[in-house]
Scaffold this motif. Structure first.
Motif, PDB file in Angstrom:
ATOM      1  N   ILE A   1      58.584 -19.406  -0.011  1.00  5.82           N
ATOM      2  CA  ILE A   1      58.150 -19.189   0.727  1.00  5.82           C
ATOM      3  C   ILE A   1      56.866 -18.276   1.491  1.00  5.82           C
ATOM      4  N   GLY A   2      56.240 -16.886   0.768  1.00 10.07           N
ATOM      5  CA  GLY A   2      55.312 -16.404   1.048  1.00 10.07           C
ATOM      6  C   GLY A   2      53.915 -17.349   0.467  1.00 10.07           C
ATOM      7  N   GLY A   3      54.265 -17.627  -0.336  1.00 10.73           N
ATOM      8  CA  GLY A   3      53.213 -18.780  -1.197  1.00 10.73           C
ATOM      9  C   GLY A   3      52.821 -19.572  -0.088  1.00 10.73           C
ATOM     10  N   LEU A   4      53.794 -20.396   0.070  1.00 10.63           N
ATOM     11  CA  LEU A   4      53.249 -21.225   1.543  1.00 10.63           C
ATOM     12  C   LEU A   4      52.686 -21.195   3.029  1.00 10.63           C
ATOM     13  N   ILE A   5      53.153 -19.566   3.172  1.00  7.18           N
ATOM     14  CA  ILE A   5      52.518 -19.218   4.413  1.00  7.18           C
ATOM     15  C   ILE A   5      51.165 -18.644   4.048  1.00  7.18           C
ATOM     16  N   CYS A   6      50.743 -18.019   2.728  1.00  8.80           N
ATOM     17  CA  CYS A   6      49.526 -17.805   2.580  1.00  8.80           C
ATOM     18  C   CYS A   6      48.218 -18.816   2.496  1.00  8.80           C
ATOM     19  N   TRP A   7      49.113 -19.964   1.888  1.00  5.03           N
ATOM     20  CA  TRP A   7      48.807 -21.492   1.919  1.00  5.03           C
ATOM     21  C   TRP A   7      48.287 -22.405   3.013  1.00  5.03           C
ATOM     22  N   ALA A   8      48.474 -21.770   3.943  1.00  8.32           N
ATOM     23  CA  ALA A   8      48.534 -22.449   5.577  1.00  8.32           C
ATOM     24  C   ALA A   8      47.854 -21.659   5.984  1.00  8.32           C
ATOM     25  N   TRP A   9      48.220 -20.346   6.490  1.00  8.57           N
ATOM     26  CA  TRP A   9      47.121 -18.874   7.270  1.00  8.57           C
ATOM     27  C   TRP A   9      45.845 -18.610   6.636  1.00  8.57           C
ATOM     28  N   ALA A  10      46.347 -18.101   5.681  1.00  5.07           N
ATOM     29  CA  ALA A  10      45.578 -17.042   4.741  1.00  5.07           C
ATOM     30  C   ALA A  10      44.018 -17.435   5.034  1.00  5.07           C
ATOM     31  N   PRO A  11      43.213 -16.960   5.729  1.00  7.26           N
ATOM     32  CA  PRO A  11      41.862 -16.886   5.617  1.00  7.26           C
ATOM     33  C   PRO A  11      41.408 -16.119   4.367  1.00  7.26           C
ATOM     34  N   GLU A  12      40.002 -16.142   3.722  1.00  9.21           N
ATOM     35  CA  GLU A  12      38.962 -15.859   2.852  1.00  9.21           C
ATOM     36  C   GLU A  12      38.796 -14.528   4.009  1.00  9.21           C
ATOM     37  N   THR A  13      39.073 -13.408   3.366  1.00 11.88           N
ATOM     38  CA  THR A  13      38.330 -12.100   3.666  1.00 11.88           C
ATOM     39  C   THR A  13      37.241 -11.220   2.561  1.00 11.88           C
ATOM     40  N   GLY A  14      37.140 -11.448   1.546  1.00 11.75           N
ATOM     41  CA  GLY A  14      36.661 -10.831   0.089  1.00 11.75           C
ATOM     42  C   GLY A  14      35.413 -10.867   0.833  1.00 11.75           C
ATOM     43  N   THR A  15      34.649 -11.738   1.176  1.00 14.51           N
ATOM     44  CA  THR A  15      32.848 -12.310   1.300  1.00 14.51           C
ATOM     45  C   THR A  15      32.931 -11.331   2.589  1.00 14.51           C
ATOM     46  N   GLU A  16      33.887 -10.940   3.381  1.00 12.97           N
ATOM     47  CA  GLU A  16      33.280 -10.839   4.688  1.00 12.97           C
ATOM     48  C   GLU A  16      32.918  -9.093   5.252  1.00 12.97           C
ATOM     49  N   ALA A  17      31.932  -8.828   5.745  1.00 12.11           N
ATOM     50  CA  ALA A  17      31.419  -7.538   6.343  1.00 12.11           C
ATOM     51  C   ALA A  17      33.011  -7.405   7.056  1.00 12.11           C
ATOM     52  N   LEU A  18      33.153  -5.928   7.512  1.00 15.44           N
ATOM     53  CA  LEU A  18      33.955  -6.060   8.582  1.00 15.44           C
ATOM     54  C   LEU A  18      33.370  -5.721   9.704  1.00 15.44           C
TER      55      LEU A  18
END
Length: 456
Positions: A422-439
């Motif tokens: 379930i955690g993997g599916l939630i992240c696949w559907a909703w999680a944004p990529e943040t690693g390259t973002e400036a805060l």
């Protein structure tokens, strides 16, 4: 001789989040590890303390359950309350002094005479740790350069694992003492907290937070003093000049990020605590009959996994790390259930791999939530994620023993497979990529996501 082009490049100002890594940023990170080490130590030592003090304190099963859950409950309260406060008044004040309060409360545990006194202290210690979770993650994130943010924040995860392992070792050594050794176990956590307290006093407020609150001169002074004249202070996040409260995190613009931050954290801690709870049974089924051996093996995998996570956190995108560890963990745990009876060697290998993957994934609990939210809401967002995780850890601690008693260890582990999936599916559907973002650009990214969602 340097050319004019090279000279211009050398003196060109650098954006705050693109500044090179310095000793100052490493010092801030080390200062931030204190609360995480203390949390790992506190949670790790209580099981040994309860076993050693049951007779002296007359602990019933009810008291054992309450004392085991007290720190988790306090942590929930501390995280959810501190987030909005830290966004309003700043991170530095809480960050500087909470470890001194923690040390005093830890030392007082030595003198308790009844279970209720220990319960109250454990609750208060949990509140302090919850507050520290929020301010440490926010402050260390906001001081870290973008290119090193993942690795610096992962040091907090390694500190937690180190604290957990240290509790196991300290508890084992102190059991050799005659008399009420459990008192020394309880008070031992005051020592590292006092050491880190002195380390924290020189850490300044976050320039990002100062700029966001109109204190641009102070922000510029912090940057100039600690990073040098060649680094520009952070710009004002123009889309978030108006002061907002925690309710904004549940509006359509933010609720997807809020949900991801809370739900991925919950889906990680449930199997994590299950693994901790059932590692002796799993090890016993693999031929390791000593509880000491089972605990040592689990703690070894825990620490190695945390270090591996630190090494990989900036080599993979955040989405890849999130989704990959959820599905890989689910697959390994399912394989452990399916093949545990075929060969002890195969079962040990699968168990070790699962423990390593899960422990590596824990790094994301320190790196990802602070990256999801803009500066004016960062501590509040992290507080919600941490509070949700405590619900998950408390639920797993309470429910899994019941499931095992009525059904079997395998049924409980299959439930954990489902949670991971379930955690993997939630992240696949909703999680944004943040690693390259400036805060400083998170608010703009959130606005962009909201506009795209509205358009679709």
């Amino acid at each position: 001789m340097p050319t004019m082009t090279n000279l211009a490049q050398r003196i060109a100002p650098v954006a705050y989040e693109d500044a090179p890594l310095t000793k100052f940023q490493i010092k801030v990170t080390i200062a931030g590890t204190g609360g995480q080490f203390s949390d790992g130590f506190i949670l790790g030592i209580i099981g040994i303390v309860i076993t050693a003090s049951t007779g002296a304190l007359g602990l019933t099963p009810l008291w054992i359950g309450l004392l085991g859950a007290a720190t988790l409950a306090g942590l929930f309260v501390g995280a959810i309350v501190t987030g909005p406060i830290a966004d309003r008044i700043g991170r530095r004040g809480i960050f500087a002094w909470d470890m001194l309060i923690f040390a005093v409360l830890s030392a007082i545990q030595f003198f308790i005479e009844s279970p209720w006194q220990l319960l109250v202290l454990r609750l208060l210690i949990g509140v302090v740790l919850g507050a520290d979770y929020v301010v440490s993650k926010s402050l260390v994130t906001e001081h870290a350069p973008r290119s090193f943010r993942g690795r610096l924040m992962s040091l907090l995860a390694v500190a937690w694992a180190t604290g957990y392992v240290a509790a196991y070792l300290v508890g084992y050594l102190l059991t050799q003492l005659h008399g009420e050794s459990w008192r020394y176990m309880l008070a031992a956590s005051a020592v590292p907290a006092l050491l880190i307290f002195w380390f924290r006093l020189g850490v300044p407020e976050s320039p990002l937070w100062l700029t966001q609150h109109g204190r641009t001169a102070e922000a510029a002074a912090v940057v100039r003093t600690h990073l040098g004249d060649g680094v520009l202070p952070p710009p004002v996040e123009t889309t978030t000049i108006k002061r907002r409260g925690i309710r904004v995190l549940f509006t359509p613009k933010f609720r997807r990020r809020t949900a991801v931050g809370a739900l991925f954290y919950v889906c990680q801690v449930i199997p994590f605590f299950a693994l901790g709870t059932f590692s002796p049974q799993v090890m016993e089924s693999l031929g390791v009959t000593s509880k000491l051996g089972a605990g040592a093996a689990y703690n070894t995998f825990l620490l190695i996994g945390a270090v591996l996570g630190l090494l990989f956190i900036d080599r993979l995108s955040r989405r890849t790390f999130l989704i990959g560890t959820f599905f890989l963990g689910a697959a390994l745990l399912a394989a452990l259930v399916a093949f545990a009876d075929t060969s002890p060697v195969v079962a040990v290998v699968i168990f070790a791999l699962f423990a390593l993957v899960l422990a590596a994934a824990v790094n994301l609990e320190y790196v990802y939530p602070p990256e999801l939210f803009p500066t004016d809401l960062r501590a509040s967002g992290v507080g919600i994620a941490v509070a949700a995780s405590r619900i998950g850890s408390a639920a797993s601690t309470f429910l899994l023993p019941i499931i095992v008693a009525q059904y079997s260890v395998n049924v409980a582990l299959i439930a954990c497979v489902i949670v991971l999936a379930i955690g993997g599916l939630i992240c696949w559907a909703w999680a944004p990529e943040t690693g390259t973002e400036a805060l400083g650009e998170v608010a703009e990214e959130v606005q962009k996501e909201s506009d795209e969602h509205t358009h679709h």
